[in-house]
Write an enzyme that holds these catalytic residues in place. Structure first.
Site, PDB file in Angstrom:
ATOM      1  N   ASP A   1      -7.908  -3.638  29.823  1.00 29.25           N
ATOM      2  CA  ASP A   1      -8.350  -3.321  28.457  1.00 29.25           C
ATOM      3  C   ASP A   1      -8.828  -4.561  27.704  1.00 29.25           C
ATOM      4  O   ASP A   1      -8.270  -4.924  26.664  1.00 29.25           O
ATOM      5  CB  ASP A   1      -7.221  -2.654  27.648  1.00 29.25           C
ATOM      6  CG  ASP A   1      -6.718  -1.366  28.266  1.00 29.25           C
ATOM      7  OD1 ASP A   1      -7.529  -0.660  28.887  1.00 29.25           O
ATOM      8  OD2 ASP A   1      -5.527  -1.073  28.130  1.00 29.25           O
TER       9      ASP A   1
ATOM     10  N   GLU B   1     -10.325   8.661  26.536  1.00 27.49           N
ATOM     11  CA  GLU B   1      -9.632   7.651  25.738  1.00 27.49           C
ATOM     12  C   GLU B   1     -10.506   6.397  25.620  1.00 27.49           C
ATOM     13  O   GLU B   1     -11.647   6.365  26.071  1.00 27.49           O
ATOM     14  CB  GLU B   1      -8.296   7.287  26.404  1.00 27.49           C
ATOM     15  CG  GLU B   1      -8.427   6.734  27.806  1.00 27.49           C
ATOM     16  CD  GLU B   1      -7.092   6.529  28.502  1.00 27.49           C
ATOM     17  OE1 GLU B   1      -6.047   6.887  27.922  1.00 27.49           O
ATOM     18  OE2 GLU B   1      -7.087   6.010  29.631  1.00 27.49           O
TER      19      GLU B   1
END
EC number: 3.2.1.99
Length: 326
Positions: free
Chosen positions: A37, A203
């Site tokens: 991420d 997401e």
């Protein structure tokens, strides 16, 4: 005949766009390239790259060039978050934005699979380790039974208003207006992307403006645990996008399908030795000559473990009006 020709041409254009998602080798990376991420920015004072990522209370790495060598500098939120939730010392999915004199670092507090989640924020004028002040919760929070899961935030300025997009599974992606100093919410959230199929595996949203459209990027599919249980082919992480002329939507994909009805044109998917790309963001990088798509992925020649995920990046071409990695 004219309409038929136009319709066929439009379909061909969309088909060409989708097929062009093919094999694009990630840009070079040296040094500390294991990352999950990532969030990317360059410091305005000296042009140094800062990369933030999940783990170690938000890991900070720096480099003089996008390709590295990257050096791990330590943790951003060294004392953990002040948010009183389980997971407040194991922070996820950062987003980094400069507003005025401050760099704002948004982060997620949660545990895997739980809807007891919140999005916090810290700020710094330099981004160096030890310089961050944790400001706690933004007011974006969820609990069991909420419409969404309050993780994976991203901030964008549209006109004079800041908006945060966020969400993971459950009701997928939501958006909420933020205060002029974007540390707290300032309105009601709305749903901007949703896929009702399966486990609602959408997401990691990131909203990027390129005139005349706002592009909503998101990760779709299974993100993790590839070393123990890989999903069916094509069900692993990939990067999708929809666009809208308004930051609040409605967003549609390249076929015109609504992003709240399962729409999403694939920007980057598994190919060659690249598997499960996602956790993406976009950075307008003048040194690279355009917008950079950055993300994490696993190199199948190395291994599928979550700890083996690598920092990937590609320049984007917009010749079709849709982002295509180059």
């Amino acid at each position: 005949m004219l309409f038929s020709t136009f319709f066929a041409t439009a379909l061909l254009s969309v088909s060409s766009l989708i097929s062009s998602v093919a094999a694009q080798t990630p840009g070079a990376c040296s040094g500390d390239c294991n990352v999950h991420d990532p969030a990317l920015i360059r410091r305005t004072s000296d042009g140094k790259y800062f990369r933030f990522s999940t783990g170690n209370k938000i890991t900070i790495a720096t480099s003089s060039a996008l390709a590295g060598p990257w050096t791990n500098q330590g943790s951003a939120i060294t004392g953990g978050s002040s948010i009183a939730l389980t997971g407040n010392d194991d922070l996820w999915a950062p987003d980094i934005q400069k507003v005025g004199d401050y760099y704002y670092l948004y982060y997620s507090v949660s545990t895997f699979g739980s809807q007891a989640s919140a999005i916090g924020v810290a700020r710094s004028t330099t981004m160096e380790v030890g310089s961050w002040t944790d400001l706690g919760s933004t007011g974006i929070a969820s609990s069991s039974g909420s419409a969404y899961n309050a993780i994976d935030s991203n901030l964008i300025l549209a006109g004079s208003t800041y908006y945060a997009t966020f969400g993971s599974f459950w009701g997928d992606i939501y958006q909420v207006p933020m205060a002029s100093t974007p540390t707290k919410t300032a309105g009601t959230s709305i749903q901007v992307a949703y896929n009702s199929s399966g486990s609602h595996a959408v997401e990691g949203s990131f909203t990027y403006y390129r005139s005349p459209y706002y592009y909503l990027f998101f990760s779709s599919g299974t993100c993790c645990g590839f070393d123990t249980s890989r999903p069916a082919q094509g069900a692993e992480y990939r990067i999708n996008v929809c666009r809208s002329s308004s930051v609040t939507g409605p967003y549609v994909d390249a076929t015109g399908k609504s992003c709240t009805a399962g729409g999403g044109t694939t920007v980057l998917a598994s190919h060659d030795n690249v598997y499960g790309p996602g956790g993406q963001g976009i950075y307008p990088d003048t040194t690279q000559g355009g917008a950079v798509l950055y993300y994490h992925y696993v190199n199948t020649n190395i291994g599928y473990g979550d700890g083996q995920k690598l920092f990937g990046w590609n320049l984007l071409s917009w010749s079709t009006g849709w982002p295509v990695p180059t």
